[in-house]
Structures are given as C-alpha cells and as structure tokens.
Design a protein around this motif. Structure first.
Motif, PDB file in Angstrom:
ATOM      1  N   ASN A  80       0.719  -1.277  -0.016  1.00  0.00           N
ATOM      2  CA  ASN A  80       0.049   0.081  -0.110  1.00  0.00           C
ATOM      3  C   ASN A  80       0.837   1.149   0.052  1.00  0.00           C
ATOM      4  O   ASN A  80       0.549   2.298  -0.174  1.00  0.00           O
ATOM      5  N   TYR A 109      -3.062  14.487   3.706  1.00  0.00           N
ATOM      6  CA  TYR A 109      -3.573  13.890   2.517  1.00  0.00           C
ATOM      7  C   TYR A 109      -3.170  14.559   1.136  1.00  0.00           C
ATOM      8  O   TYR A 109      -3.523  15.729   1.032  1.00  0.00           O
ATOM      9  N   GLU A 132       1.076  10.442  -6.989  1.00  0.00           N
ATOM     10  CA  GLU A 132       0.107   9.369  -6.367  1.00  0.00           C
ATOM     11  C   GLU A 132      -0.758  10.256  -5.290  1.00  0.00           C
ATOM     12  O   GLU A 132      -0.508  11.398  -4.985  1.00  0.00           O
ATOM     13  N   GLY A 134      -2.846   9.828  -1.521  1.00  0.00           N
ATOM     14  CA  GLY A 134      -2.818   9.106  -0.211  1.00  0.00           C
ATOM     15  C   GLY A 134      -2.285  10.011   0.760  1.00  0.00           C
ATOM     16  O   GLY A 134      -2.203  11.213   0.526  1.00  0.00           O
ATOM     17  N   LYS A 157       0.431   6.262   1.448  1.00  0.00           N
ATOM     18  CA  LYS A 157      -0.221   5.031   1.602  1.00  0.00           C
ATOM     19  C   LYS A 157      -1.658   5.274   1.616  1.00  0.00           C
ATOM     20  O   LYS A 157      -2.275   6.328   1.803  1.00  0.00           O
TER      21      LYS A 157
END
Length: 157
Positions: A80, A109, A132, A134, A157
C-alpha cells in the motif's frame, strides 16, 4: 523513441560531464538537466557542497521461520506504500518561501497533481507535483538537499 531509449539517454547523461541535453524530433522533445557541484548555484552554502545525498531504501520487514533442517527468511513489503520520485535533478525546497509553512507534512492527504515541493535546477524553480494520492507517511528529503533523478521524495499510503 520508447521509454527504454529515454532511460538509456538519462543514464548516459548522468554518467557524463554534460550538464544539459536537449533533443527535438517530430514527436519527441526531451530536455535533461543536471546540477553540477562546481556550478554557480552552489555558492550559497559551502555546507551544501559537501553534503552527501542519503538514499533511502524501501521498508522491508524480514522474519525468519526455523524448520528442522534449515532457516527460511521471508521478505514482506507493504504494497500500500507508494513513492513519489524526483523527475529531475535539483535542490529540494519543502516550502514556497523560507518564512512560509511547508507544502506538505507527514499525515497530510495529497491528491495526484498537488504540489509537494520545489526542485531548483539550473536556476529554475520547478513545482513538483505528486504522482500518487494518499496520506503522506514519510518525507524522504531534507530542505535544500540535492536530489538525484528518480530518487524517492515522499511515501504515501
């Protein structure tokens, strides 16, 4: 020109004394730049010249299980966790200006496309966007650290 061709060019330029490479064809425009330690942009702090770039390795948890005849080791990697890597060589700045708060901090985030830091290359300030989405679990570079192409910058993550 495919990805393998580009990666080969990047490796060749990285291993050479060239600081800048620009290639144009009908469908490809490739510009590579790297910061040389003797360049004028390193005059600001002598400490930054001697600072070594510390490469962070991915987290790997190793557990061993003993059997009657031998010991077996298993490596597990948290799938993850994803890394955002440096698209260029440069000096990392974690905040827009020295007196302002950082772009991101651990626990924030981030969405794909959010600015996570600035990389200065050849006196140009390049906003680096997250590739990304996360929660930021680690920031792998320090402010004003020289980073290499492909070096992990953050983990999410």
């Amino acid at each position: 020109m495919n990805v393998q061709d580009i990666l080969k060019i990047v490796e060749e330029i990285d291993g050479s004394s060239l600081a800048y490479f620009d290639y144009h064809s009908e469908d490809v425009h490739l510009t590579l730049a790297k910061e040389m330690l003797n360049s004028p942009s390193h005059f600001t702090q002598s400490a930054s010249i001697s600072q070594e770039v510390e490469k962070k390795e991915p987290s790997i948890e190793v557990t061993s299980h003993a059997t009657e005849n031998n010991a077996v080791q298993e490596e597990t990697v948290d799938e993850n966790i994803r890394e955002v890597t440096a698209p260029i060589i440069g000096v990392a700045y974690l905040q827009p200006k020295p007196e302002e708060p950082p772009f991101i901090k651990v626990g924030d985030y981030v969405n794909e496309g959010d600015v996570i830091m600035i990389l200065e290359a050849m006196k140009l300030m390049n906003e680096i966007q997250s590739t990304e989405s996360g929660v930021v679990t680690e920031i792998l570079v320090e402010n004003e650290e020289v980073v290499e192409y492909g070096q992990p910058l953050i983990r999410v993550k």
